[in-house]
Design a protein around this motif. Structure first.
Motif, PDB file in Angstrom:
ATOM      1  N   GLU A   6       0.844  -1.193   0.000  1.00  0.00           N
ATOM      2  CA  GLU A   6       0.000   0.000   0.000  1.00  0.00           C
ATOM      3  C   GLU A   6       0.881   1.245   0.000  1.00  0.00           C
ATOM      4  N   ASP A   7       0.327   2.351  -0.493  1.00  0.00           N
ATOM      5  CA  ASP A   7       1.085   3.605  -0.515  1.00  0.00           C
ATOM      6  C   ASP A   7       1.546   4.000   0.882  1.00  0.00           C
ATOM      7  N   ARG A   8       0.657   3.840   1.869  1.00  0.00           N
ATOM      8  CA  ARG A   8       1.020   4.282   3.221  1.00  0.00           C
ATOM      9  C   ARG A   8       2.052   3.371   3.879  1.00  0.00           C
ATOM     10  N   ALA A   9       2.332   2.217   3.256  1.00  0.00           N
ATOM     11  CA  ALA A   9       3.361   1.320   3.784  1.00  0.00           C
ATOM     12  C   ALA A   9       4.741   1.643   3.233  1.00  0.00           C
ATOM     13  N   LEU A  10       4.784   2.533   2.231  1.00  0.00           N
ATOM     14  CA  LEU A  10       6.040   2.824   1.544  1.00  0.00           C
ATOM     15  C   LEU A  10       6.589   4.196   1.900  1.00  0.00           C
ATOM     16  N   ASP A  11       7.888   4.245   2.148  1.00  0.00           N
ATOM     17  CA  ASP A  11       8.616   5.504   2.245  1.00  0.00           C
ATOM     18  C   ASP A  11       9.207   5.745   0.854  1.00  0.00           C
ATOM     19  N   PRO A  12       8.722   6.757   0.110  1.00  0.00           N
ATOM     20  CA  PRO A  12       9.194   6.948  -1.267  1.00  0.00           C
ATOM     21  C   PRO A  12      10.713   6.990  -1.385  1.00  0.00           C
ATOM     22  N   SER A  13      11.382   7.538  -0.397  1.00  0.00           N
ATOM     23  CA  SER A  13      12.841   7.617  -0.454  1.00  0.00           C
ATOM     24  C   SER A  13      13.493   6.247  -0.262  1.00  0.00           C
ATOM     25  N   GLY A  14      12.697   5.271   0.192  1.00  0.00           N
ATOM     26  CA  GLY A  14      13.241   3.934   0.423  1.00  0.00           C
ATOM     27  C   GLY A  14      13.031   2.986  -0.741  1.00  0.00           C
ATOM     28  N   VAL A  15      12.339   3.438  -1.779  1.00  0.00           N
ATOM     29  CA  VAL A  15      12.106   2.600  -2.953  1.00  0.00           C
ATOM     30  C   VAL A  15      13.260   2.763  -3.922  1.00  0.00           C
ATOM     31  N   SER A  16      13.862   1.656  -4.330  1.00  0.00           N
ATOM     32  CA  SER A  16      15.005   1.693  -5.236  1.00  0.00           C
ATOM     33  C   SER A  16      14.579   2.065  -6.650  1.00  0.00           C
ATOM     34  N   SER A  17      15.548   2.461  -7.458  1.00  0.00           N
ATOM     35  CA  SER A  17      15.260   2.865  -8.834  1.00  0.00           C
ATOM     36  C   SER A  17      14.704   1.720  -9.665  1.00  0.00           C
ATOM     37  N   ASP A  18      14.949   0.471  -9.232  1.00  0.00           N
ATOM     38  CA  ASP A  18      14.405  -0.679  -9.968  1.00  0.00           C
ATOM     39  C   ASP A  18      13.000  -1.053  -9.501  1.00  0.00           C
ATOM     40  N   GLY A  19      12.429  -0.233  -8.614  1.00  0.00           N
ATOM     41  CA  GLY A  19      11.058  -0.467  -8.181  1.00  0.00           C
ATOM     42  C   GLY A  19      10.916  -1.491  -7.077  1.00  0.00           C
ATOM     43  N   THR A  20      12.006  -1.786  -6.371  1.00  0.00           N
ATOM     44  CA  THR A  20      11.942  -2.743  -5.265  1.00  0.00           C
ATOM     45  C   THR A  20      12.124  -2.009  -3.942  1.00  0.00           C
ATOM     46  N   VAL A  21      11.714  -2.674  -2.873  1.00  0.00           N
ATOM     47  CA  VAL A  21      11.830  -2.073  -1.547  1.00  0.00           C
ATOM     48  C   VAL A  21      12.259  -3.144  -0.552  1.00  0.00           C
ATOM     49  N   LYS A  22      13.088  -2.740   0.383  1.00  0.00           N
ATOM     50  CA  LYS A  22      13.491  -3.612   1.488  1.00  0.00           C
ATOM     51  C   LYS A  22      12.709  -3.212   2.738  1.00  0.00           C
ATOM     52  N   PHE A  23      12.872  -3.992   3.771  1.00  0.00           N
ATOM     53  CA  PHE A  23      12.114  -3.745   5.014  1.00  0.00           C
ATOM     54  C   PHE A  23      12.379  -2.349   5.539  1.00  0.00           C
ATOM     55  N   SER A  24      13.637  -1.896   5.495  1.00  0.00           N
ATOM     56  CA  SER A  24      13.973  -0.565   6.023  1.00  0.00           C
ATOM     57  C   SER A  24      13.370   0.551   5.179  1.00  0.00           C
ATOM     58  N   GLY A  25      12.924   0.224   3.953  1.00  0.00           N
ATOM     59  CA  GLY A  25      12.297   1.214   3.101  1.00  0.00           C
ATOM     60  C   GLY A  25      10.807   1.351   3.325  1.00  0.00           C
ATOM     61  N   LEU A  26      10.272   0.583   4.260  1.00  0.00           N
ATOM     62  CA  LEU A  26       8.856   0.683   4.605  1.00  0.00           C
ATOM     63  C   LEU A  26       8.660   1.740   5.687  1.00  0.00           C
ATOM     64  N   THR A  27       7.496   2.305   5.732  1.00  0.00           N
ATOM     65  CA  THR A  27       7.158   3.214   6.817  1.00  0.00           C
ATOM     66  C   THR A  27       6.935   2.411   8.099  1.00  0.00           C
ATOM     67  N   ASP A  28       6.770   3.119   9.210  1.00  0.00           N
ATOM     68  CA  ASP A  28       6.462   2.414  10.461  1.00  0.00           C
ATOM     69  C   ASP A  28       5.219   1.564  10.293  1.00  0.00           C
ATOM     70  N   TYR A  29       4.233   2.100   9.584  1.00  0.00           N
ATOM     71  CA  TYR A  29       3.007   1.346   9.336  1.00  0.00           C
ATOM     72  C   TYR A  29       3.313   0.068   8.553  1.00  0.00           C
ATOM     73  N   GLY A  30       4.131   0.186   7.522  1.00  0.00           N
ATOM     74  CA  GLY A  30       4.473  -0.976   6.710  1.00  0.00           C
ATOM     75  C   GLY A  30       5.223  -2.025   7.502  1.00  0.00           C
ATOM     76  N   GLN A  31       6.169  -1.588   8.320  1.00  0.00           N
ATOM     77  CA  GLN A  31       6.943  -2.542   9.122  1.00  0.00           C
ATOM     78  C   GLN A  31       6.071  -3.238  10.159  1.00  0.00           C
ATOM     79  N   ILE A  32       5.191  -2.472  10.800  1.00  0.00           N
ATOM     80  CA  ILE A  32       4.290  -3.075  11.785  1.00  0.00           C
ATOM     81  C   ILE A  32       3.347  -4.054  11.099  1.00  0.00           C
ATOM     82  N   THR A  33       2.851  -3.672   9.914  1.00  0.00           N
ATOM     83  CA  THR A  33       1.965  -4.564   9.159  1.00  0.00           C
ATOM     84  C   THR A  33       2.647  -5.895   8.898  1.00  0.00           C
ATOM     85  N   PHE A  34       3.912  -5.844   8.473  1.00  0.00           N
ATOM     86  CA  PHE A  34       4.627  -7.088   8.203  1.00  0.00           C
ATOM     87  C   PHE A  34       4.860  -7.873   9.486  1.00  0.00           C
ATOM     88  N   ASN A  35       5.291  -7.190  10.523  1.00  0.00           N
ATOM     89  CA  ASN A  35       5.592  -7.883  11.783  1.00  0.00           C
ATOM     90  C   ASN A  35       4.369  -8.585  12.372  1.00  0.00           C
TER      91      ASN A  35
END
Length: 213
Positions: free
Chosen positions: A136-165
């Protein structure tokens, strides 16, 4: 021990047939103590908790999943697709006793689910990336998304990380007191059916691709 008379009879007579009565050779199979737990990803990754699990008992295989298989697991978790039940064993809080009996000090062992738990841990350690579009958009920190369109756990917002956990990981917790008993559970779980062939998986993948195309 008990016994049953298995001598064939016909109208009260043997009819010329005979058989030795069956005699029990061992006690009935014991009912294993297994508790169903509502665990989440955090139960296997949170600092100080994940280290309590022995992921490498001697009956286990090594890390064999590819990155593609690992990403498919993350996709399943995010989509709510069942990933199967993780089976663990609660050993003892006495680490010296665990070393003596099981060969490692950890309180818990992972009997079945090693690849799944290692995948979850790898993602939270930023060792695995996923397509950013999965989130979801609110799970992503735009600055944490790589140029290839991928994201790692540290690139998620607090909401995204909590959602995964908080993603549910169905878990059964056994309480057996020997490595042999753990190995028996492992064998029974992993020999209870016939593995899907490469052709079976390819057929499903082709249908999936056709419907997504």
């Amino acid at each position: 021990g008990g016994q049953f008379d298995t001598t064939p009879t016909r109208d009260g007579a043997t009819g010329g047939l005979s058989a030795e009565p069956w005699t029990r050779q061992s006690e009935p199979l014991p009912q294993l103590s297994m508790n169903s737990m509502r665990f989440t990803a955090m139960n296997f990754t949170e600092q100080g908790i994940g280290e309590k699990y022995d992921l490498n008992p001697p009956y286990q295989r090594g890390a064999v999943w590819t990155d593609e298989q690992r990403r498919d697991l993350i996709r399943s978790l995010l989509s709510g697709v069942p990933i199967g039940t993780v089976v663990t064993n609660k050993r003892s809080y006495n680490t010296a006793e665990n070393i003596r009996v099981f060969g490692s000090p950890q309180i818990y062992s992972v009997i079945d689910g090693k690849q799944r738990i290692e995948t979850i841990q790898a993602f939270t350690r930023d060792e695995l990336s996923t397509p950013a579009d999965w989130w979801e958009d609110r799970a992503l920190d735009p600055s944490g998304v790589s140029s290839d369109g991928t994201v790692k756990f540290s690139g998620l917002t607090d909401y995204g990380q909590i959602t995964f956990n908080m993603l549910p990981i169905p878990t059964e917790v056994a309480q057996v007191r020997s490595l042999r008993a753990e190995a028996e559970i492992f064998r029974l779980i992993n020999t209870g059916g016939t593995d899907q062939t490469d052709e079976d998986i390819a057929r499903a993948a082709s249908i999936e691709g056709a419907r997504n195309g």
